[in-house]
Design an enzyme around this catalytic site. Structure first.
Site, PDB file in Angstrom:
ATOM      1  N   SER A 158       0.831  -1.199   0.000  1.00  0.00           N
ATOM      2  CA  SER A 158       0.000   0.000   0.000  1.00  0.00           C
ATOM      3  C   SER A 158       0.868   1.251   0.000  1.00  0.00           C
ATOM      4  CB  SER A 158      -0.900   0.005   1.239  1.00  0.00           C
ATOM      5  OG  SER A 158      -1.787  -1.090   1.231  1.00  0.00           O
ATOM      6  N   GLY A 173      -2.223  -0.191  -3.659  1.00  0.00           N
ATOM      7  CA  GLY A 173      -0.998   0.603  -3.693  1.00  0.00           C
ATOM      8  C   GLY A 173      -1.187   2.041  -4.103  1.00  0.00           C
ATOM      9  N   GLU A 208      -7.069  -2.767  -7.376  1.00  0.00           N
ATOM     10  CA  GLU A 208      -7.821  -2.930  -6.131  1.00  0.00           C
ATOM     11  C   GLU A 208      -7.545  -1.732  -5.232  1.00  0.00           C
ATOM     12  OE1 GLU A 208      -6.766  -6.718  -4.485  1.00  0.00           O
ATOM     13  OE2 GLU A 208      -7.192  -7.812  -6.343  1.00  0.00           O
ATOM     14  N   GLY A 244      -8.591   0.552  -2.744  1.00  0.00           N
ATOM     15  CA  GLY A 244      -9.584   0.817  -1.708  1.00  0.00           C
ATOM     16  C   GLY A 244      -9.333   2.100  -0.953  1.00  0.00           C
ATOM     17  N   ALA A 265      18.987  22.789  39.030  1.00  0.00           N
ATOM     18  CA  ALA A 265      17.565  22.595  39.344  1.00  0.00           C
ATOM     19  C   ALA A 265      17.223  21.110  39.333  1.00  0.00           C
ATOM     20  CB  ALA A 265      16.693  23.354  38.349  1.00  0.00           C
ATOM     21  N   CYS A 317      -8.867   4.263  29.840  1.00  0.00           N
ATOM     22  CA  CYS A 317      -7.938   4.191  30.974  1.00  0.00           C
ATOM     23  C   CYS A 317      -6.651   3.514  30.519  1.00  0.00           C
ATOM     24  CB  CYS A 317      -8.575   3.420  32.123  1.00  0.00           C
ATOM     25  SG  CYS A 317     -10.120   4.130  32.705  1.00  0.00           S
ATOM     26  N   TYR A 369     -10.283   1.429   6.511  1.00  0.00           N
ATOM     27  CA  TYR A 369      -9.714   0.573   7.552  1.00  0.00           C
ATOM     28  C   TYR A 369     -10.096   0.937   8.986  1.00  0.00           C
ATOM     29  CZ  TYR A 369      -6.805  -1.254   3.799  1.00  0.00           C
ATOM     30  OH  TYR A 369      -6.381  -1.826   2.633  1.00  0.00           O
TER      31      TYR A 369
END
Length: 710
Positions: A285, A322, A371, A373, A437, A524, A563
């Site tokens: 990709s 890709g 393809e 997407g 410090a 959390c 995704y």
């Protein structure tokens, strides 16, 4: 001993590092915000900032006329305002989908390939498929099929449920649309694919493993269906980024050249070599450059030509995914968040590479399939969430008396560190100040652990060290903005692979953002934060939360349509967002909400983890009957009603709202553990816009949800 009482006067105080020197701009305009957040880079041609300082959506891309712009803030207000105020009453976070943008992306991709085919004299055509794994939402898939049917756009499936939804969806598409069957397969998967072919769907079974061929041959004989078969080739070409890690000879998927030759021989022996019609490959990709793309396509095209020479009835070359998008607006090939090309350059590189190799081998030009997407669905979806509060440590002021009192109470061991710090301050020795410090702080922390320093003294040491850091200019000016969101549910790629997305306020962009912040979610979990942003930034320019008329502060995450929804989990039992579909309209508001779905309730996410909310409620109701008596401000029926309502509410916070319990006891300044109040700001888990008080007549032993208001 020198004194630090006037430390800030002793040394030159450096200004806070506000958002990219925004404090130097006198007359801030929406144009400044557009530049600051790089909207013109990653957002074009679908997003911009309007004169009111709001993000606007251009649903038809470059073809959008001025009156067709959609003000995103108006959409959010329509979705989230209470029904009494004319809204839909949806809770945050909210995903806003723009199917018009999805349609434009499909048409632009097809147009780019059509132009490349025509201008290069390519003697075939392009027809793409959408990999449903990118976003399996029913309406997204149905939109792709509907919008793409005119140019034979199909679907790709990688699992049995994806294959089932693709089969069903393509029944309403073009009969020529491809149904590409990828992924690991068993006999059931292959049987479904063969049945799809029997149903006159243009189905191709792509072999990911060599042993899948035996299943295809066996099941095709049993079902009496002549299959169409393809193979996924492992190319030598790969790119070095994160998304290229599954490509190359050692990639997760595909067959080597040796295995491909064995497939050809076995099909030939079975009299099925004519069934071999497609070659598929994928080099990763977010391919960063057209040079790398063309290199991979040329290698695959040569394999395609060799398969023709070996007798396969080849018809289609599937170049896989890709096609990248520009997340940060830089249009560069550095990293995984941008690409240096657009749709036109991508299509041109593919067509030219395939044509060159096929012409060299005197092979008929194949149908080109891709393809793509991420490039199709990313832009059409925007995640909207609220910032509910912000926090930043404020350096305490220390008077001469405070410092003197502090020094007198310091243990003898710490006096030398303080003396060195004071002398460095007088000399203007910045590095010395920081060194002494830190030494003072470390010594005092150790003494606190040993019990020889009390907590007030330790707090004074912290305050003094922070004062030193601020005066020198190394204090951290970044605030933490608490957002009504779960990173794990809605932005899982950030948590998993540090994928950055464009994030910015969707309004108040006519104001100068005077602060910088990171985003902390509701979970959390210390990983539940977003502290990396486009442009390599570790914080985001933001506004003070109290805006005009006390308006809530809305942020948008863009380019997340691929995704994120499919990968999100239920960490801390925070479910998915509410969803609205918005289409451009010529009506007075410029848009129409065509669908609105509330996010999963507490009951919904509990069921995901095998809990039974109805039984849980009955258990709590019996507990209430046993221990709560109708005395004082709140009775058992009211408590049961509040608990029932909580089961049916979304898990996220509802800012500035109230529930029946708090309303009932509000006049007496009481408190109730059920309301989960955050500070003094009134953030409640109960999301009802109207006060709910369950009467005694609402109780019904046969109805487990008898306390729920309709």
């Amino acid at each position: 001993m020198p004194s630090l009482a006037n430390f800030s006067e002793t040394m030159t105080i450096l200004p806070d590092d506000v958002a990219n020197n925004t404090n130097n701009v006198v007359n801030w305009t929406p144009s400044h915000s557009s530049t600051l957040y790089k909207v013109d880079g990653w957002g074009a041609p679908y997003f911009a900032v309007n004169d009111n300082g709001n993000v606007t959506v251009k649903p038809h891309g470059d073809r959008t006329m001025v009156h067709q712009d959609i003000d995103l803030l108006k959409v959010v207000k329509k979705a989230s305002d209470s029904k009494a105020d004319g809204g839909l009453g949806l809770g945050f976070p909210i995903i806003v989908r723009f199917p018009d943008v999805l349609k434009d992306r499909l048409e632009c991709l097809q147009t780019a390939f059509n132009y490349a085919v025509k201008s290069n004299g390519f003697n075939s055509h392009y027809q793409g498929v959408y990999p449903v794994k990118c976003n399996q939402d029913r309406f997204v898939v149905e939109d792709v099929v509907k919008f793409g049917s005119g140019f034979r756009f199909g679907l790709e499936a990688g699992s049995k449920p994806e294959l089932l939804l693709a089969m069903s969806s393509l029944c309403k598409g073009s009969s020529e649309s491809l149904l590409i069957c990828n992924g690991f397969k068993d006999s059931e998967y292959i049987s479904l694919a063969l049945i799809a072919r029997k149903l006159k769907l243009n189905t191709v079974i792509v072999l990911e493993q060599e042993e899948e061929l035996d299943l295809v041959i066996d099941m095709s004989v049993k079902l009496g269906v002549r299959p169409v078969v393809g193979v996924r080739a492992k190319l030598r070409t790969k790119h070095s980024g994160h998304f290229g890690s599954t490509s190359g000879e050692k990639g997760k998927f595909g067959l080597t050249t040796t295995q491909i030759i064995r497939v050809v021989k076995k099909l030939d022996q079975c009299g099925m070599l004519d069934c071999f019609q497609l070659l598929h490959f994928h080099i990763g990709s977010q391919i960063p450059t057209t040079g790398l793309l063309a290199d991979g396509v040329r290698e695959a095209s040569q394999i395609y030509c060799e398969l023709v020479r070996l007798g396969a009835d080849m018809k289609v070359i599937d170049i896989g995914g890709g096609l990248g998008i520009d997340y940060d607006g830089s249009k560069s090939s550095n990293g995984d968040v941008s690409v240096e090309y657009g749709l036109e350059e991508y299509a041109m590189a593919v067509v030219q590479a395939v044509k060159f190799v096929c012409d060299r081998n005197n092979v008929k030009h194949p149908v080109i399939c891709s393809e793509s997407g991420r490039a199709i669905v990313s832009h059409h979806s925007v995640l909207i969430f609220e910032a509910v509060s912000s926090s930043k440590y404020t350096v305490p002021a220390m008077s001469a008396f405070d410092v003197q009192h502090f020094v007198e109470r310091l243990p003898e061991d710490a006096h030398s560190d303080y003396a060195n710090l004071s002398q460095s301050a007088v000399k203007g020795d910045y590095e010395g100040c920081l060194l002494y410090a830190e030494q003072l702080k470390e010594r005092c922390v150790g003494m606190f652990k040993d019990g020889s320093l009390d907590i007030e003294q330790l707090a004074s040491v912290d305050g003094l060290c922070d004062l030193v850091a601020k005066a020198i200019g190394v204090a951290n000016p970044v605030s933490t903005y608490h957002v009504n969101l779960s990173v794990f549910t809605s932005v899982p790629d950030f948590w998993g692979i540090q994928q950055v997305f464009p994030i910015l306020p969707i309004h108040r962009l006519d104001e100068c953002p005077a602060k910088r912040g990171i985003l902390s979610d509701l979970t959390c979990d210390s990983d539940g934060k977003i502290d990396k942003f486009i442009g390599g930034e570790s914080s985001l320019p933001l506004h003070e939360l109290e805006g005009a008329n006390g308006m809530k502060y809305y942020l948008g995450m863009f380019l997340g349509g691929a995704y994120e929804e499919a990968l999100g989990g239920v960490h801390n039992l925070f479910g998915g967002p509410s969803v609205v579909r918005v289409s451009q309209s010529d009506g007075p508001f410029g848009f129409a909400v065509t669908r609105a779905v509330p996010g999963p309730s507490c009951s919904d996410v509990l069921r995901v983890m095998q809990h039974e909310p109805e039984i849980m409620f009955e258990t709590l109701k019996h507990r209430i009957e046993e221990y709560v008596h109708d005395e004082g401000n709140i009775g058992g029926a009211m408590i049961a009603g509040g608990i029932a309502q909580s089961f049916h509410n979304m898990p996220y916070l509802t800012v500035g709202s109230s529930c029946g319990l708090t309303a009932a006891i509000g006049n007496n300044n009481g408190s109730c553990g059920m309301t989960a109040v955050n500070g003094n700001n009134g953030y409640y888990y109960c999301s009802s816009d109207e006060d709910f008080v369950a009467g005694a007549d609402a109780v019904c032993e046969d109805e487990p949800w008898s306390y729920v208001c309709a």
